[in-house]
Structure formats: structure tokens, C-alpha cells
Design an enzyme around this catalytic site. Structure first.
Site, PDB file in Angstrom:
ATOM      1  N   HIS A  75      72.790 -23.219 -55.438  1.00  4.77           N
ATOM      2  CA  HIS A  75      72.421 -22.402 -56.602  1.00  4.77           C
ATOM      3  C   HIS A  75      72.117 -20.981 -56.140  1.00  4.77           C
ATOM      4  O   HIS A  75      71.189 -20.769 -55.361  1.00  4.77           O
ATOM      5  CB  HIS A  75      71.205 -22.998 -57.310  1.00  4.77           C
ATOM      6  CG  HIS A  75      71.543 -24.198 -58.145  1.00  4.77           C
ATOM      7  ND1 HIS A  75      70.925 -24.497 -59.327  1.00  4.77           N
ATOM      8  CD2 HIS A  75      72.471 -25.174 -57.968  1.00  4.77           C
ATOM      9  CE1 HIS A  75      71.441 -25.607 -59.835  1.00  4.77           C
ATOM     10  NE2 HIS A  75      72.376 -26.042 -59.014  1.00  4.77           N
ATOM     11  N   TYR A 204      63.733 -22.040 -66.342  1.00  3.50           N
ATOM     12  CA  TYR A 204      62.282 -22.118 -66.501  1.00  3.50           C
ATOM     13  C   TYR A 204      61.966 -21.465 -67.841  1.00  3.50           C
ATOM     14  O   TYR A 204      62.204 -20.263 -68.007  1.00  3.50           O
ATOM     15  CB  TYR A 204      61.574 -21.366 -65.365  1.00  3.50           C
ATOM     16  CG  TYR A 204      61.647 -22.066 -64.031  1.00  3.50           C
ATOM     17  CD1 TYR A 204      62.751 -21.925 -63.192  1.00  3.50           C
ATOM     18  CD2 TYR A 204      60.595 -22.888 -63.603  1.00  3.50           C
ATOM     19  CE1 TYR A 204      62.813 -22.574 -61.965  1.00  3.50           C
ATOM     20  CE2 TYR A 204      60.653 -23.540 -62.371  1.00  3.50           C
ATOM     21  CZ  TYR A 204      61.766 -23.386 -61.560  1.00  3.50           C
ATOM     22  OH  TYR A 204      61.820 -24.035 -60.343  1.00  3.50           O
ATOM     23  N   PRO A 296      54.118 -28.211 -59.227  1.00  6.91           N
ATOM     24  CA  PRO A 296      55.562 -28.224 -58.928  1.00  6.91           C
ATOM     25  C   PRO A 296      56.362 -27.034 -59.468  1.00  6.91           C
ATOM     26  O   PRO A 296      57.569 -26.959 -59.217  1.00  6.91           O
ATOM     27  CB  PRO A 296      56.042 -29.524 -59.574  1.00  6.91           C
ATOM     28  CG  PRO A 296      55.036 -29.844 -60.605  1.00  6.91           C
ATOM     29  CD  PRO A 296      53.734 -29.293 -60.141  1.00  6.91           C
ATOM     30  N   LYS A 300      58.026 -26.321 -54.528  1.00  6.87           N
ATOM     31  CA  LYS A 300      57.658 -26.097 -53.125  1.00  6.87           C
ATOM     32  C   LYS A 300      57.097 -27.301 -52.373  1.00  6.87           C
ATOM     33  O   LYS A 300      57.026 -27.270 -51.147  1.00  6.87           O
ATOM     34  CB  LYS A 300      56.609 -24.968 -53.041  1.00  6.87           C
ATOM     35  CG  LYS A 300      57.135 -23.616 -53.445  1.00  6.87           C
ATOM     36  CD  LYS A 300      58.162 -23.121 -52.467  1.00  6.87           C
ATOM     37  CE  LYS A 300      58.944 -21.947 -52.942  1.00  6.87           C
ATOM     38  NZ  LYS A 300      60.314 -21.901 -52.473  1.00  6.87           N
ATOM     39  N   TYR A 388      61.149 -17.878 -53.789  1.00  4.10           N
ATOM     40  CA  TYR A 388      61.812 -19.058 -54.344  1.00  4.10           C
ATOM     41  C   TYR A 388      62.799 -19.653 -53.334  1.00  4.10           C
ATOM     42  O   TYR A 388      62.874 -20.871 -53.175  1.00  4.10           O
ATOM     43  CB  TYR A 388      62.526 -18.713 -55.664  1.00  4.10           C
ATOM     44  CG  TYR A 388      62.872 -19.953 -56.456  1.00  4.10           C
ATOM     45  CD1 TYR A 388      61.928 -20.563 -57.279  1.00  4.10           C
ATOM     46  CD2 TYR A 388      64.131 -20.547 -56.354  1.00  4.10           C
ATOM     47  CE1 TYR A 388      62.225 -21.724 -57.978  1.00  4.10           C
ATOM     48  CE2 TYR A 388      64.441 -21.699 -57.051  1.00  4.10           C
ATOM     49  CZ  TYR A 388      63.485 -22.287 -57.862  1.00  4.10           C
ATOM     50  OH  TYR A 388      63.775 -23.441 -58.555  1.00  4.10           O
TER      51      TYR A 388
HETATM   52  P1  RFL Z   1      54.657 -38.476 -50.000  1.00  6.07           P
HETATM   53  O1  RFL Z   1      56.054 -38.292 -50.504  1.00  6.07           O
HETATM   54  O2  RFL Z   1      53.604 -38.729 -50.990  1.00  6.07           O
HETATM   55  O3  RFL Z   1      54.722 -39.667 -48.950  1.00  6.07           O
HETATM   56  C1  RFL Z   1      53.570 -40.273 -48.447  1.00  6.07           C
HETATM   57  C2  RFL Z   1      53.913 -41.701 -48.054  1.00  6.07           C
HETATM   58  O4  RFL Z   1      52.762 -42.315 -47.493  1.00  6.07           O
HETATM   59  C3  RFL Z   1      52.641 -43.622 -48.031  1.00  6.07           C
HETATM   60  N1  RFL Z   1      51.233 -44.036 -47.901  1.00  6.07           N
HETATM   61  C4  RFL Z   1      50.785 -44.839 -46.924  1.00  6.07           C
HETATM   62  N2  RFL Z   1      51.420 -45.423 -45.908  1.00  6.07           N
HETATM   63  C5  RFL Z   1      50.666 -46.179 -45.060  1.00  6.07           C
HETATM   64  N3  RFL Z   1      49.337 -46.385 -45.241  1.00  6.07           N
HETATM   65  C6  RFL Z   1      48.660 -45.803 -46.249  1.00  6.07           C
HETATM   66  N4  RFL Z   1      47.358 -46.005 -46.393  1.00  6.07           N
HETATM   67  C7  RFL Z   1      49.389 -44.979 -47.144  1.00  6.07           C
HETATM   68  N5  RFL Z   1      49.068 -44.269 -48.251  1.00  6.07           N
HETATM   69  C8  RFL Z   1      50.184 -43.705 -48.694  1.00  6.07           C
HETATM   70  C9  RFL Z   1      53.133 -43.489 -49.455  1.00  6.07           C
HETATM   71  O5  RFL Z   1      53.509 -44.725 -50.026  1.00  6.07           O
HETATM   72  C10 RFL Z   1      54.311 -42.541 -49.257  1.00  6.07           C
HETATM   73  O6  RFL Z   1      55.507 -43.249 -48.980  1.00  6.07           O
HETATM   74  O7  RFL Z   1      54.186 -37.234 -49.112  1.00  6.07           O
HETATM   75  P2  RFL Z   1      55.023 -36.267 -48.135  1.00  6.07           P
HETATM   76  O8  RFL Z   1      55.890 -37.064 -47.210  1.00  6.07           O
HETATM   77  O9  RFL Z   1      54.053 -35.319 -47.602  1.00  6.07           O
HETATM   78  O10 RFL Z   1      56.070 -35.491 -49.086  1.00  6.07           O
HETATM   79  C11 RFL Z   1      55.618 -34.573 -50.019  1.00  6.07           C
HETATM   80  C12 RFL Z   1      56.501 -34.609 -51.272  1.00  6.07           C
HETATM   81  O11 RFL Z   1      56.766 -35.942 -51.651  1.00  6.07           O
HETATM   82  C13 RFL Z   1      55.812 -33.889 -52.417  1.00  6.07           C
HETATM   83  O12 RFL Z   1      55.282 -32.629 -51.996  1.00  6.07           O
HETATM   84  C14 RFL Z   1      56.683 -33.582 -53.602  1.00  6.07           C
HETATM   85  O13 RFL Z   1      57.444 -34.658 -54.051  1.00  6.07           O
HETATM   86  C15 RFL Z   1      55.738 -33.097 -54.713  1.00  6.07           C
HETATM   87  N6  RFL Z   1      56.321 -33.294 -55.999  1.00  6.07           N
HETATM   88  C16 RFL Z   1      57.255 -32.418 -56.371  1.00  6.07           C
HETATM   89  N7  RFL Z   1      57.545 -31.370 -55.559  1.00  6.07           N
HETATM   90  C17 RFL Z   1      58.487 -30.496 -55.895  1.00  6.07           C
HETATM   91  O14 RFL Z   1      58.767 -29.573 -55.114  1.00  6.07           O
HETATM   92  N8  RFL Z   1      59.155 -30.650 -57.111  1.00  6.07           N
HETATM   93  C18 RFL Z   1      58.890 -31.708 -57.967  1.00  6.07           C
HETATM   94  O15 RFL Z   1      59.510 -31.833 -59.003  1.00  6.07           O
HETATM   95  C19 RFL Z   1      57.914 -32.634 -57.619  1.00  6.07           C
HETATM   96  N9  RFL Z   1      57.629 -33.697 -58.408  1.00  6.07           N
HETATM   97  C20 RFL Z   1      55.968 -34.402 -56.807  1.00  6.07           C
HETATM   98  C21 RFL Z   1      56.649 -34.592 -58.014  1.00  6.07           C
HETATM   99  C22 RFL Z   1      54.957 -35.314 -56.435  1.00  6.07           C
HETATM  100  C23 RFL Z   1      54.601 -36.394 -57.241  1.00  6.07           C
HETATM  101  N10 RFL Z   1      53.490 -37.236 -56.826  1.00  6.07           N
HETATM  102  C24 RFL Z   1      52.913 -37.075 -55.515  1.00  6.07           C
HETATM  103  C25 RFL Z   1      52.800 -38.136 -57.605  1.00  6.07           C
HETATM  104  C26 RFL Z   1      56.354 -35.688 -58.812  1.00  6.07           C
HETATM  105  C27 RFL Z   1      55.335 -36.604 -58.440  1.00  6.07           C
HETATM  106  C28 RFL Z   1      55.083 -37.767 -59.349  1.00  6.07           C
HETATM  107  C1  PHB Z   2      63.307 -30.876 -60.130  1.00  3.84           C
HETATM  108  O1  PHB Z   2      64.558 -30.773 -60.161  1.00  3.84           O
HETATM  109  O2  PHB Z   2      62.751 -31.975 -60.180  1.00  3.84           O
HETATM  110  C2  PHB Z   2      62.478 -29.654 -60.066  1.00  3.84           C
HETATM  111  C3  PHB Z   2      63.096 -28.432 -59.944  1.00  3.84           C
HETATM  112  C4  PHB Z   2      62.324 -27.273 -59.889  1.00  3.84           C
HETATM  113  C5  PHB Z   2      60.953 -27.365 -59.962  1.00  3.84           C
HETATM  114  C6  PHB Z   2      60.331 -28.602 -60.065  1.00  3.84           C
HETATM  115  C7  PHB Z   2      61.104 -29.758 -60.123  1.00  3.84           C
HETATM  116  O3  PHB Z   2      60.215 -26.229 -59.943  1.00  3.84           O
END
Ligand code: RFL
Ligand code: PHB
Length: 393
Positions: A75, A204, A296, A300, A388
Site C-alpha cells: 500500500h 480512516y 490500534p 502499531k 505510519y
Molecule cells: P500476543 O499476540 O498477545 O501473544 C502472547 C501469547 O502469549 C500467550 N500466553 C501465555 N503463554 C504461556 N503462559 C502464559 N501464562 C501465557 N499467557 C499468555 C498467549 O496465549 C499468546 O499466544 O502478544 P505479542 O506476541 O506481544 O504480539 C503483540 C500483538 O499480538 C498485538 O500488539 C497486536 O495484535 C495488537 N492488536 C492489534 N494491533 C494492530 O496493530 N492492529 C490491530 O488491528 C490489532 N487488533 C490487537 C488487535 C490485539 C488484540 N488483543 C490483545 C486482545 C485485536 C485484539 C483483540
Molecule cells: C487491520 O487491518 O486490522 C487494521 C488496520 C489498520 C489499523 C488497525 C487494524 O490501524
């Protein structure tokens, strides 16, 4: 109790833990990844979708970019929609040739797991009662249960990559942690749908009724979000209501209407900013969501987890190959410098695009003026683009 040994014990098989395991293995450093959930569960979580160049490079180093190269979408720009009026920012132009790649976190997780296991890496899914111990000494260990058998994993270092609700951060004495936190009075209702997105770039949108985001999962799905109340009752949001609200917030006179389709997943994500300092306690290192959360809006969270892991894997490499503790001693300071800049950007994107309940007319005008300035000033567009596409790792 069965005792095992590895160099780095990793708690959590999210993107941070998996990437660390992969990078260490590529450098001949052993690790074991302990994950509390099942492989199926981990591989079906739907989260982030926008990858910075630094993340793409790390996936290459991890030899887990074979599908990304084919399926990731480059993109070069993104759109803003202000009360139905759309404008584009040319990321490529304003960031001196950089872009982002849209490719789901779900796919990244699948690719990292399959590459790691395929190369002989050890991931223990379904591990119970995972607990880091004695990390204030040079002989830490992690205890856990698997298939009702008790294990002790002895290691040199422990990486706490277990997300915001994990166990690692909680083991650090409260007196040794400084916490910075902001909770936002809104959340996101997110959907994944079998329908094309309204544009081939992200939109956005801010509207009198609140924020909306139109994203996608290549090759054919849309991923969209609506600002909502944190206690939203999903039962009161049938599919037709979600589609109507998405269309309203994008604007009814828009050139490309929202396409409806089967909704495959729905969920509510709370919004918070959170940082713990420092990221190191003795031989325990925190990385990714275990150490920080961003709302989110700036896309990032995943990318920030990846820059932590680049610094941490370099630090371990420096220790094992050069017998130097300089990298591990500097990890927290180096990572926090990038974390805070990213916290700032994510807070700014969030604050400027969301409408708070009872927003005063003054605050509303300031917010809209900030967006008008953004979309009319080369300096402001350059600043947005620089952040970004991602600050350097
Ligand atoms: P994760 O992905 O939460 O992975 C952590 C892992 O640790 C496991 N765990 C354990 N394992 C062993 N023993 C324990 N006691 C444990 N407790 C937990 C969990 O099961 C999991 O597998 O953290 P990590 O690796 O630091 O990665 C970070 C990213 O996943 C996170 O920053 C992003 O996904 C945040 N986030 C989003 N970020 C974006 O940039 N765009 C998004 O659209 C976006 N949507 C989201 C999100 C985070 C969400 N969370 C945390 C609820 C949507 C959701 C629902
Ligand atoms: C997504 O594709 O899930 C997404 C993209 C941009 C954002 C957050 C989530 O800022």
C-alpha cells in the site's frame, strides 16, 4: 518433575515469542517456546493487518516470508474520510519511497509456527501453570505442566512474550515496576467479512457518529471497525445494523459504497495505552504486548512487538557470540525509546479520529482543524507518513 535445558526460555507463542525463537534458531541459539493455548487457537486469532518495512525484513530473516511475498499487498497510500469527505495521503511520496504491506497477523502466526516446527524448533502448546522462577539469579528456570507431567526448563535467560494478560510481568515485584497507562472511553467493534473493501487502500473515517476504519485481508475479505462503547452488547448489533453504521460513517454520498457480505467474525477490542518500565528484571526480559499496549488506530501493536524482538535477539546474539553483555544491558533503554515514540503516534491518531461522548464544541473544532491541517500541510503529511510506515528499527 522432568528437568530440561535450553539457552533462552520463551513464554508465549504470539508474534513476539515466535519471532524470537526463529531468529535465535537461525543464529544457532537454542530456545523452547511455552504457550498456554492450543495451536489451533493461536492460529485462528484475528488481530493486526498492517506491516511496516522493518517487520517484513524480520520475517525474511526468520525465513517465514514465503507466503507474504506472494500474498501481501503493498500500500503506497491511505485515505482519510472526514464527515464523508475523502482525501488521500501518498505515503510513498511523503516517506521518500516507503510503503506498508497489508497481510494479516493470523497468517504471520501460521507461517512462523510452520517454519519453526519445520526447522526442528520446539513449541509446547497447551502448557499449564507456566511460571518464570529465580530470574533475579543467573540460573533462572520456567516450571510448567504438560499432559499432567511437571517440567522444569533451566535456561540462561527468560523472554516474557506472553502478551498483556501474561504471567511474566506479574512476577516482577511491584516496587521495581513503573507503569504508565491511559484508558480510552471507547472500544472498537471489529468484523471480518466475505466482501470486498470499499477501496483498495485503508480508509480512516471520522464522523459525527464516531470513528470507522475500512481495512482488508487479501485477497478478497474486508476487515472493518466501528468506534463503540466498551460495554457494547454484540446481541444488539445484528449484521444489518453493522453494515448500515459502516455506510453512514463512511458517508452516504461516497464514491465507493460499502459492500455487504457474510460476516465471518465479530469482536469488541478495548482501547488502552500502557507501558511498563524497565523491560528487564535480572535475567527476565519483557517484549511485545507483555510490556506495552497501543490503541490500534496507528496499526502499531504488532510492529512494535517486532522491533523489541529485533533488539532482544541482537542482544542475545551479542552475548553468546561475542561474550558481551552490552546489548542485554542496553535493551530496555533502546526499546523504550522507540516504544514511547510509537505510543505518542498511536495516542495522537486515536485522539484526533475518535469522538468522545459530550465532546465540547471547542474540542470538536480543534479536532477537525487538526485533521484539516494534516490534509493540507506537506509538513504534517510527511510527519504522518514517516510514523505510519514506521520509524527505523
Ligand atoms: P500476543 O499476540 O498477545 O501473544 C502472547 C501469547 O502469549 C500467550 N500466553 C501465555 N503463554 C504461556 N503462559 C502464559 N501464562 C501465557 N499467557 C499468555 C498467549 O496465549 C499468546 O499466544 O502478544 P505479542 O506476541 O506481544 O504480539 C503483540 C500483538 O499480538 C498485538 O500488539 C497486536 O495484535 C495488537 N492488536 C492489534 N494491533 C494492530 O496493530 N492492529 C490491530 O488491528 C490489532 N487488533 C490487537 C488487535 C490485539 C488484540 N488483543 C490483545 C486482545 C485485536 C485484539 C483483540
Ligand atoms: C487491520 O487491518 O486490522 C487494521 C488496520 C489498520 C489499523 C488497525 C487494524 O490501524
Amino acid at each position: 518433575m522432568i528437568t530440561k535445558r535450553t539457552q533462552v526460555g520463551i513464554i508465549g507463542a504470539g508474534p513476539a515469542g515466535l519471532m524470537l525463537g526463529r531468529l535465535l534458531m537461525e543464529q544457532g541459539i537454542s530456545s523452547v517456546i511455552l504457550e498456554t493455548k492450543t495451536r489451533d487457537y493461536v492460529e485462528s486469532r484475528i488481530r493486526a493487518g498492517v506491516l511496516e518495512n522493518g517487520t517484513v525484513e524480520l520475517l525474511k530473516d526468520a525465513k517465514a516470508d514465503y507466503r507474504l511475498k506472494k500474498e501481501g499487498q503493498t500500500h503506497n497510500g491511505l485515505e482519510f474520510s472526514i464527515n464523508g469527505q475523502r482525501s488521500r495521503i501518498d505515503l510513498n511520496h511523503f516517506s521518500k519511497g516507503k510503503s506498508v504491506i497489508v497481510y494479516g497477523q493470523t497468517e504471520i502466526t501460521i507461517d512462523l509456527i510452520s517454519t519453526h516446527i519445520g526447522s526442528g524448533g520446539e513449541i509446547i502448546f497447551n502448557a499449564d501453570n507456566v511460571l518464570p522462577n529465580k530470574f533475579d539469579t543467573s540460573k533462572p528456570n520456567i516450571t510448567y505442566q504438560h499432559n499432567n507431567i511437571n517440567y522444569q526448563l533451566d535456561c540462561d535467560f527468560i523472554a516474557g512474550c506472553d502478551g498483556f494478560h501474561g504471567v511474566s510481568r506479574l512476577q516482577i515485584p511491584i516496587k521495581d515496576q513503573t507503569i504508565f497507562e491511559r484508558k480510552y472511553p471507547y472500544a472498537w467493534l471489529g468484523i471480518l467479512a466475505e466482501a470486498p473493501p470499499p477501496s483498495n487502500e485503508l480508509i480512516y473515517a471520522t464522523h459525527e457518529r464516531g470513528f470507522a476504519l475500512f481495512s482488508m485481508r487479501p485477497p478478497s475479505r474486508s476487515r472493518s471497525y466501528l468506534q463503540c462503547s466498551p460495554d457494547l452488547d454484540l446481541n444488539k448489533w445484528p449484521d444489518t445494523r453493522i453494515w448500515d453504521e459502516l455506510q453512514t460513517r463512511l458517508g452516504s454520498k461516497t464514491e465507493s459504497p460499502v459492500c455487504e457480505g457474510k460476516i465471518l467474525a465479530k469482536g469488541v477490542t478495548p482501547m488502552r495505552s500502557f507501558v511498563v518500565e524497565p523491560l528487564r528484571y535480572g535475567h527476565l526480559f519483557l517484549a511485545g504486548d507483555a510490556a506495552h499496549i497501543v490503541p490500534p488506530t496507528g496499526a502499531k501493536g504488532l510492529n512494535l512487538a517486532m522491533s523489541d524482538i529485533q533488539y532482544l535477539s541482537d542482544a542475545f546474539l551479542n552475548f553468546y557470540k561475542n561474550n558481551s553483555t552490552a546489548g542485554i544491558d542496553n535493551y530496555s533503554k533502546k526499546a523504550l525509546s522507540r516504544i514511547w515514540k510509537t505510543e505518542r503516534f498511536s495516542w495522537w491518531m486515536t485522539s484526533v479520529l475518535h469522538k468522545i461522548e459530550n465532546e465540547s464544541s471547542f474540542d470538536n473544532r480543534i479536532r477537525l482543524t487538526e485533521l484539516e491541517y494534516l490534509l493540507s500541510s506537506e509538513a504534517a503529511m510527511s510527519s504522518l507518513a514517516e510514523n505510519y510506515v514506521g520509524l527505523p528499527f
